[in-house]
Design a protein around this motif. Structure first.
Motif, PDB file in Angstrom:
ATOM      1  N   MET A   1       0.288  -1.273  -0.122  1.00 42.57           N
ATOM      2  CA  MET A   1      -0.330   0.037   0.148  1.00 42.57           C
ATOM      3  C   MET A   1       1.091   1.137   0.340  1.00 42.57           C
ATOM      4  O   MET A   1       1.394   1.894   0.848  1.00 42.57           O
ATOM      5  CB  MET A   1      -0.386  -0.405   1.270  1.00 42.57           C
ATOM      6  CG  MET A   1      -2.396  -1.448   1.142  1.00 42.57           C
ATOM      7  SD  MET A   1      -3.116  -0.812   2.988  1.00 42.57           S
ATOM      8  CE  MET A   1      -3.774   0.373   2.638  1.00 42.57           C
ATOM      9  N   MET A   2       1.096   1.999  -1.507  1.00 40.08           N
ATOM     10  CA  MET A   2       1.920   3.655  -0.762  1.00 40.08           C
ATOM     11  C   MET A   2       0.959   4.789  -0.568  1.00 40.08           C
ATOM     12  O   MET A   2      -0.492   4.663  -0.638  1.00 40.08           O
ATOM     13  CB  MET A   2       2.097   3.242  -2.531  1.00 40.08           C
ATOM     14  CG  MET A   2       2.969   2.479  -3.181  1.00 40.08           C
ATOM     15  SD  MET A   2       4.325   2.143  -2.816  1.00 40.08           S
ATOM     16  CE  MET A   2       5.175   3.304  -3.238  1.00 40.08           C
ATOM     17  N   PRO A   3       1.397   5.328  -0.157  1.00 40.68           N
ATOM     18  CA  PRO A   3       0.933   6.761   0.150  1.00 40.68           C
ATOM     19  C   PRO A   3       0.091   7.085  -1.076  1.00 40.68           C
ATOM     20  O   PRO A   3       0.735   7.115  -2.089  1.00 40.68           O
ATOM     21  CB  PRO A   3       1.790   7.579  -0.010  1.00 40.68           C
ATOM     22  CG  PRO A   3       3.089   6.599   0.633  1.00 40.68           C
ATOM     23  CD  PRO A   3       3.307   5.558  -0.395  1.00 40.68           C
ATOM     24  N   GLN A   4      -0.809   8.188  -0.947  1.00 44.73           N
ATOM     25  CA  GLN A   4      -1.464   8.741  -1.524  1.00 44.73           C
ATOM     26  C   GLN A   4      -1.063   9.731  -2.565  1.00 44.73           C
ATOM     27  O   GLN A   4      -0.147  10.044  -2.607  1.00 44.73           O
ATOM     28  CB  GLN A   4      -2.778   9.429  -1.321  1.00 44.73           C
ATOM     29  CG  GLN A   4      -3.855  10.023  -2.038  1.00 44.73           C
ATOM     30  CD  GLN A   4      -4.935  10.367  -1.147  1.00 44.73           C
ATOM     31  OE1 GLN A   4      -5.019  10.576   0.086  1.00 44.73           O
ATOM     32  NE2 GLN A   4      -6.081  11.121  -2.383  1.00 44.73           N
ATOM     33  N   THR A   5      -1.404   9.341  -4.329  1.00 46.37           N
ATOM     34  CA  THR A   5      -0.494  10.472  -4.753  1.00 46.37           C
ATOM     35  C   THR A   5      -1.143  11.566  -4.829  1.00 46.37           C
ATOM     36  O   THR A   5      -2.250  11.369  -4.439  1.00 46.37           O
ATOM     37  CB  THR A   5      -0.691  10.023  -6.080  1.00 46.37           C
ATOM     38  OG1 THR A   5      -0.290   7.902  -5.777  1.00 46.37           O
ATOM     39  CG2 THR A   5       0.136   9.939  -7.595  1.00 46.37           C
ATOM     40  N   PRO A   6      -0.311  12.669  -5.364  1.00 46.52           N
ATOM     41  CA  PRO A   6      -0.967  14.189  -5.139  1.00 46.52           C
ATOM     42  C   PRO A   6      -1.850  14.248  -6.168  1.00 46.52           C
ATOM     43  O   PRO A   6      -2.087  13.368  -7.511  1.00 46.52           O
ATOM     44  CB  PRO A   6       0.645  15.000  -5.167  1.00 46.52           C
ATOM     45  CG  PRO A   6       1.760  13.915  -4.766  1.00 46.52           C
ATOM     46  CD  PRO A   6       1.137  12.340  -5.448  1.00 46.52           C
ATOM     47  N   ASP A   7      -2.310  15.101  -6.108  1.00 50.41           N
ATOM     48  CA  ASP A   7      -3.327  14.758  -6.766  1.00 50.41           C
ATOM     49  C   ASP A   7      -3.167  16.094  -8.321  1.00 50.41           C
ATOM     50  O   ASP A   7      -2.504  17.431  -8.153  1.00 50.41           O
ATOM     51  CB  ASP A   7      -5.160  16.250  -6.766  1.00 50.41           C
ATOM     52  CG  ASP A   7      -6.516  15.743  -7.020  1.00 50.41           C
ATOM     53  OD1 ASP A   7      -6.187  15.127  -7.330  1.00 50.41           O
ATOM     54  OD2 ASP A   7      -7.167  16.804  -6.682  1.00 50.41           O
ATOM     55  N   ILE A   8      -2.994  15.577  -9.738  1.00 52.76           N
ATOM     56  CA  ILE A   8      -1.780  16.135 -10.468  1.00 52.76           C
ATOM     57  C   ILE A   8      -3.196  16.061 -11.464  1.00 52.76           C
ATOM     58  O   ILE A   8      -3.738  15.178 -11.888  1.00 52.76           O
ATOM     59  CB  ILE A   8      -0.764  15.068 -10.843  1.00 52.76           C
ATOM     60  CG1 ILE A   8       0.126  15.217  -9.960  1.00 52.76           C
ATOM     61  CG2 ILE A   8      -0.009  15.511 -12.034  1.00 52.76           C
ATOM     62  CD1 ILE A   8       0.794  16.486  -9.320  1.00 52.76           C
ATOM     63  N   ASP A   9      -2.927  17.135 -12.901  1.00 53.30           N
ATOM     64  CA  ASP A   9      -3.545  17.333 -13.503  1.00 53.30           C
ATOM     65  C   ASP A   9      -2.758  17.697 -15.168  1.00 53.30           C
ATOM     66  O   ASP A   9      -1.465  17.426 -15.394  1.00 53.30           O
ATOM     67  CB  ASP A   9      -4.165  18.532 -13.727  1.00 53.30           C
ATOM     68  CG  ASP A   9      -5.369  19.307 -15.252  1.00 53.30           C
ATOM     69  OD1 ASP A   9      -5.262  18.613 -15.835  1.00 53.30           O
ATOM     70  OD2 ASP A   9      -5.433  20.368 -15.713  1.00 53.30           O
ATOM     71  N   ALA A  10      -3.454  15.916 -15.089  1.00 53.40           N
ATOM     72  CA  ALA A  10      -2.478  15.240 -16.893  1.00 53.40           C
ATOM     73  C   ALA A  10      -1.917  15.971 -17.856  1.00 53.40           C
ATOM     74  O   ALA A  10      -1.186  16.248 -19.237  1.00 53.40           O
ATOM     75  CB  ALA A  10      -2.674  13.839 -16.723  1.00 53.40           C
ATOM     76  N   ASP A  11      -2.859  17.454 -17.661  1.00 54.70           N
ATOM     77  CA  ASP A  11      -3.234  17.480 -19.084  1.00 54.70           C
ATOM     78  C   ASP A  11      -2.572  19.355 -19.351  1.00 54.70           C
ATOM     79  O   ASP A  11      -2.492  20.089 -20.642  1.00 54.70           O
ATOM     80  CB  ASP A  11      -4.907  18.276 -19.349  1.00 54.70           C
ATOM     81  CG  ASP A  11      -5.802  17.015 -19.759  1.00 54.70           C
ATOM     82  OD1 ASP A  11      -4.921  16.186 -20.276  1.00 54.70           O
ATOM     83  OD2 ASP A  11      -6.706  16.992 -18.920  1.00 54.70           O
ATOM     84  N   ARG A  12      -1.690  19.752 -18.160  1.00 57.58           N
ATOM     85  CA  ARG A  12      -1.086  21.120 -17.646  1.00 57.58           C
ATOM     86  C   ARG A  12       0.628  20.738 -17.582  1.00 57.58           C
ATOM     87  O   ARG A  12       0.694  19.810 -16.989  1.00 57.58           O
ATOM     88  CB  ARG A  12      -2.270  21.861 -16.808  1.00 57.58           C
ATOM     89  CG  ARG A  12      -1.849  20.625 -15.190  1.00 57.58           C
ATOM     90  CD  ARG A  12      -2.149  22.049 -14.771  1.00 57.58           C
ATOM     91  NE  ARG A  12      -1.454  23.307 -14.313  1.00 57.58           N
ATOM     92  CZ  ARG A  12      -1.023  23.860 -13.423  1.00 57.58           C
ATOM     93  NH1 ARG A  12      -1.740  23.689 -11.896  1.00 57.58           N
ATOM     94  NH2 ARG A  12       0.137  25.192 -13.477  1.00 57.58           N
TER      95      ARG A  12
END
Length: 509
Positions: free
Chosen positions: A76-87
């Protein structure tokens, strides 16, 4: 049955003692046998019900299998940061993501909190210690009688009682020992807070350096692709001349070799770009599988050559660098340790007091109980003076003095390293800026050479060797320019870091 009680207690003690050697069965039975959990480790495999180490795991071929048993909870990995893949993300935004998610800065923050709590723990020793105590017990005694009275062969007595109390202990005067310890703790907290800021500065620099390195890798990939197109153009010209009977097969082979070489360089450049991206993600301290679009730093404006005198930068760095400040705090803490060790030779004055009440009862062979209740209180003022301790305090004092001498040397060493790093960073930045200027001139000349060599070969007045050499020269010049551009940006960031001026995401060059 009564005489058997000691024997039973002895047997129970021996049985419990025999449990200690049995713990060795938690390990592998031999040096060449795989270990496997047995479900009794009270750890990450305790709920898995894995087989006993006696049944050592093996591979399908019968060889010992030294794999560690899997546990899904470990994946179980830490939560991934909120990333906008389109910008595309700019450098300040990448630094912001790193500062919010990197575990290194969080661990440093916790260490600073721990050091601050240590100060409060020392200051708590100035106040009295008040404790509440309750003591209760029951004692039964059986005494054999000389002459039995009917069936009565023992004279039984029972005593029981309860005594609650409140006690006070207060160290009133200790010749400044607690003050010295508190001062050392405060200096430790200051150092921890300074190093916390320093961790953020280092994180900003690491992300900045990785960002510019990645930008250079992207530029090198773009250059390699352009070089492949240039090599393809040379091959097309050679094949066109061969179809017209104006070129030889050797010339075509040379042109195709150049294309193959350019293709290899493109593949290598793309691999380096992927590696540089992973290095950037690692510097940010986020999951390596995270995919985000990074803004291209290839056209970022270079900083102007600094005209600030080295002496001024050195003074600025020594006044604000976190490692220098932390080293000085460590020196002050060690000096406070000498005062605390010296106070051990002096007496200590204390106050002690207590309020207690107690009640008890006594019973003998069923006779009426005899009860008693009492209350008492008292206050004591005393002093303790150490007279002889076989040289323990003298050794502790010398130890504290040695720590101070070591801290003084460490502080001076930290200052010297800071000066060395500043001079080296300044020289590196100047060299990178001059290299970029020279590489830019070389790129312009190599571009002109390539265009002329290709055009001359197309028109039959040049050779394919000259065209391919010009192609390789243009590639080297462009890559040198890209590397010098990134080196200049990294050099500017490094100079700001070693001076202690890279203090926020907006301070990046």
């Amino acid at each position: 049955m009564r005489p058997l009680l000691p024997v039973l207690l002895l047997g129970l003690s021996l049985a419990l003692g025999a449990c200690a050697p049995n713990a060795v069965h938690m390990a592998s039975p031999s040096a060449d046998t795989p270990w496997a959990p047995n479900g009794k480790e009270n750890g990450i495999w305790s709920a898995q019900g894995e087989p006993s180490p006696a049944a050592a795991p093996t591979t399908p071929g019968g060889a010992p299998d030294f794999r560690v048993p899997a546990n899904p909870e470990l994946a179980m990995m830490p939560q991934t940061p909120d990333i906008d893949a389109d910008r595309p993300y700019r450098l300040p935004e990448l630094i912001d993501i790193a500062q919010r998610n990197n575990p290194v800065t969080r661990a440093s923050w916790q260490r600073a909190r721990e050091a601050a709590l240590a100060v409060g723990m020392v200051e708590a020793t100035y106040l009295p210690l008040i404790t509440a105590n309750v003591i209760g017990g029951r004692q039964t005694t059986e005494t054999p009688v000389r002459v039995s009275v009917g069936a009565q062969r023992y004279f039984d007595t029972t005593a029981e009682g309860v005594s609650p109390s409140i006690a006070l202990q207060w160290l009133v005067f200790d010749f400044g020992q607690r003050a010295a310890v508190a001062d050392a703790a405060k200096q430790g907290a200051i150092a921890a807070n300074v190093l916390f800021n320093g961790e953020h500065q280092r994180l900003i620099f690491d992300v900045t350096r990785s960002y510019y390195t990645y930008g250079a890798a992207v530029t090198r990939t773009r250059i390699a692709r352009q070089t492949l197109r240039n090599s393809t153009a040379i091959r097309a010209a050679a094949e066109d001349r061969l179809s017209k009977g104006l070129a030889t097969t050797v010339e075509v082979a040379q042109a195709r070799q150049q294309v193959a070489q350019s293709e290899l360089r493109r593949v290598q450049a793309e691999g380096q770009e992927r590696d540089a991206y992973q290095a950037l993600i690692a510097a940010m301290g986020v999951n390596a599988t995270l995919r985000l679009h990074v803004e291209d730093a290839g056209n970022r404006r270079l900083p102007a050559a600094t005209n600030v005198p080295i002496d001024s930068m050195i003074k600025l760095a020594l006044a604000q660098r976190p490692d220098v400040a932390a080293s000085y705090s460590a020196l002050l803490a060690s000096q406070a340790g000498i005062k605390a060790a010296e106070a051990e030779f002096m007496p200590k004055v204390f106050v002690a007091g207590g309020v207690a009440t107690g009640q008890g009862s006594f019973n003998a062979n069923g006779l009426p109980n005899i009860g008693q209740q009492a209350t008492g209180s008292g206050v004591l003022i005393g002093a303790t003076v150490p007279l002889y301790d076989a040289g323990l305090r003298a050794a502790q004092l010398k130890q504290a003095q040695a720590r101070t001498d070591a801290a003084q040397s460490t502080f001076q060493r930290t200052q010297t390293l800071a000066v060395t790093e500043i001079v080296a960073a300044s020289n590196a930045l100047r060299t990178a800026l001059e290299s970029y200027k020279a590489a830019s001139a070389l790129t312009a000349a190599a571009s002109t050479t390539y265009d002329a060599a290709l055009e001359a070969y197309r028109n039959g007045v040049g050779t394919v060797t000259a065209a391919t050499a010009a192609d390789s020269g243009l590639l080297d010049a462009r890559q040198a320019q890209a590397d010098a551009h990134a080196a200049a940006l990294i050099g500017a960031a490094n100079l700001a870091f070693v001076v202690g001026a890279m203090t926020s995401r907006d301070a990046v060059p």
